[in-house]
Scaffold this motif. Structure first.
Motif: not given
Length: 629
Positions: A169-173, A199-201, A208-211
């Motif tokens: 969660k909450n990373g950039f990029p 991928l959710i902005k 936020t990336v989920s796998s």
């Protein structure tokens, strides 16, 4: 003045060369600006963008402009003229600063600050120079989370089952997620492994990336560990954040079945607590049925009340020996499995001794004692007299020949099962050997002193129990220990006893025995150490002697006092109411003292006259002592 054509030509040539040289000099001192190609900063921190340039001699810059480029258009955000900074762009109001070396400082960096910045320097006749820097903004994602499928995964699933989901969660990029199984990375192949990523902005501009990992499993995966890892770049370096390792629940059918026996020791004994446990290698475990096989012409199976395949037999008996069976049916494979085990309970029973006790024997007879028992294994026999006595025999039969009184007692037979530690029993029988009394006194000569009190001891052993008597009267104390009798006689030593001695006699129904004790006077006057009776006798005699000496001294002093008073004439030498009695041959100057005795006639006989002769008893009521002599 007019110039000729040739002269004019030469003058024009000189002027052209001069202009060319001037133009070359101006081009040589053109303003140049140098900047970093890339500057990286973490979200919320301060970004510093250097702008470097150099001017010749005493030259100085006229202005410095800072722009950012967005969609190929420039926007001035600040400029510096004559040392004063101006900020026309409201977006950066209060966040910009120009340092002494003309470095632009952008504080509280946001995600929108990830742009290209341009530094432009104007220096009058030196012209204008500029360069650009690209600003990258990063945000470290939160710790990586993993959510495992805890519902359980069957190995027979037709579809590729879900293993777990990984979230960063909450990373950039946006970070990248990689899956691992037992430390090895997993790659999607669409047949065994499938990975689905989203991928959710967020509204904050962070990602936020989920796998989700899908994979087929086997029985061996019940011990496998899965985890995921988020990778991102920060300040020019590659970073990773790994999740915790998780284990999945795998469902698979039962292939093997075991039935084990648990007991305190390998060899099961009667009285032990035995546990029969049925276990299979399937998950979840199937239902188990425990049965006991009744052997015979037509074997039968008897259901046992077990709990989840566990049967506890408390205080097991030999009747519990036999074959036990565990059976199960697997619903996945539709197969029936069973396993058997043999329980052998070691026992020891029927212990007896023949002949049974109590056994009565006469002295000199023989006796054969036989010990017998039944057991699950060969038996070992041990005979002892009393339980903790000396080992007598290591077989079933114990032979006693020519028995004596000392042969009496308890005989113990201990039986143990060979090869089964702790399984043993014991039994005992009492043997009584009848015999006439045997004197076991040791002292035949005792040193004594006349008139003292002494204690004599007499010991005898016999069955039946003997009675001890003494040849003289005295104070007797008796003590009995099994077939032994001890008698203590306390007497006063007299001259007659010194001559005759003392005899003790022990008697029972089988005969009589005697023991004679001689009394011998002591040859030394020193009393033996530790003889309390003799010490008390000597002390009493000493007190009497001292009293007699004191009385004699008192009488002597009294006589001297009376004689002194008479010489002074203060005491008349006569008795009231009687005439003076004098000896015929007494002179006037002789003194006679009358002494009255209160002694009895027998005691008064101790007093004698002046001539040493004893006076008659009737003449001793009043006595006269002639003090002249």
């Amino acid at each position: 003045m007019a110039l000729s054509g040739a002269a004019g030509s030469r003058l024009g040539l000189r002027l052209g060369c001069a202009l060319v040289l001037w133009g070359a000099a101006v081009g040589a001192i053109k303003l140049e600006v140098s900047m970093l190609e890339l500057v990286e900063v973490e979200l919320g921190q301060t970004a510093r963008i250097p702008c470097n340039f150099s001017l010749p001699g005493d030259s100085d810059y006229a202005y410095i402009n800072w722009f950012y480029i967005h969609k190929r258009s420039r926007t001035k955000i600040c400029y510096l003229v004559r040392g004063q900074l101006f900020e026309p762009e409201a977006e950066y109001k209060g966040r910009l600063a120009m340092e002494d070396d003309f470095t632009l400082a952008v504080s509280r960096v946001t995600l929108q600050d990830a742009r290209t910045f341009v530094c432009q320097v104007g220096a009058g006749s030196l012209g204008v120079g500029e360069n650009r820097t690209k600003l990258h903004v990063y945000k470290t994602p939160e710790p990586t989370e993993i959510q495992v499928n805890d519902a359980g995964i069957p190995v027979t699933s037709k579809e590729i089952p879900k293993i777990a989901m990984c979230i960063s969660k909450n990373g950039f990029p946006a970070p990248n997620i990689t899956w691992y199984k037992n430390g090895s990375s997993l790659v999607q192949d669409d047949t065994q492994i499938s990975i689905l990523s989203t991928l959710i902005k967020e509204s904050s501009g962070l990602y936020t990336v989920s796998s989700t990992l899908f994979a087929r499993v086997s029985r061996e995966d019940r011990h496998s560990h899965f985890h995921c890892e988020a990778s991102y770049r920060l300040l020019g370096a590659d970073r990773t954040a790994a999740s915790e390792k998780v284990n999945i629940t795998v469902f698979y059918s039962t292939k093997n079945l075991t039935l084990v026996i648990s007991s305190p020791q390998p060899q099961v004994r009667e009285g032990d607590e035995v546990t029969l446990r049925c276990e299979g290698d399937g998950n979840p475990p199937p239902e188990y049925n425990l049965l006991k096989v009744q052997k015979g012409a037509q074997p039968e199976e008897r259901d046992l009340a077990s709990s989840n395949g566990v049967l506890v037999l408390r205080k097991v008996k030999k009747e519990d020996s036999g074959e036990y069976l565990c059976r199960t049916f697997d619903l996945d494979s539709m197969e029936s499995l069973q396993e058997t085990v043999e329980l052998s309970v070691n026992y020891l029973e029927g212990l007896k001794i023949t002949p049974e006790g109590p056994i009565q024997l006469q002295q000199g007879e023989v006796l054969a004692l036989t010990c017998d028992a039944r057991g699950s294994q060969p038996l070992e026999f041990r005979w002892k007299k009393e339980k903790k006595g000396k080992l007598l025999e290591q077989r079933k039969q114990l032979n006693l020949s020519n028995v004596t009184l000392e042969s009496s007692g308890n005989y113990s037979c201990e039986v143990s099962v060979s090869g089964v530690p702790g399984l043993s029993r014991s039994k005992q029988v009492y043997v009584a050997v009848h015999a006439k009394p045997q004197m076991i006194s040791k002292d035949s000569l005792v040193q004594v002193k006349q008139n003292e009190l002494v204690t004599l001891m007499c010991k005898a052993a016999a069955l039946p129990e003997p009675t001890i008597t003494w040849s003289i009267n005295g104070t007797v104390q008796k003590h009995t220990d099994h077939h032994r009798v001890v008698s203590n006689l306390t007497i006063q030593v007299t001259p007659e006893l010194l001559v005759s001695g003392v005899t003790c006699m022990a008697t029972n129904t089988l005969g009589t025995s005697s023991h004679h004790i001689m009394l011998q006077p002591r040859t030394t006057t020193t009393p033996p150490i530790g003889n309390t009776t003799e010490q008390k006798t000597q002390e009493s005699k000493g007190v009497i002697i001292v009293a007699v000496i004191v009385c004699i001294l008192v009488i002597a002093v009294l006589g001297a006092v009376l004689y002194f008073l008479h010489k002074k004439g203060k005491i008349p030498c006569h008795r009231t109411g009687k005439q003076d009695i004098t000896r015929p041959d007494a002179r006037k100057d002789e003194i006679v003292v009358e002494v009255k005795s209160d002694k009895l006639p027998e005691e008064a006989g101790l007093l004698q006259g002046a001539n040493g002769e004893r006076r008659p008893a009737g003449d001793q009521a009043e006595k006269y002592i002639d003090l002249r002599n």
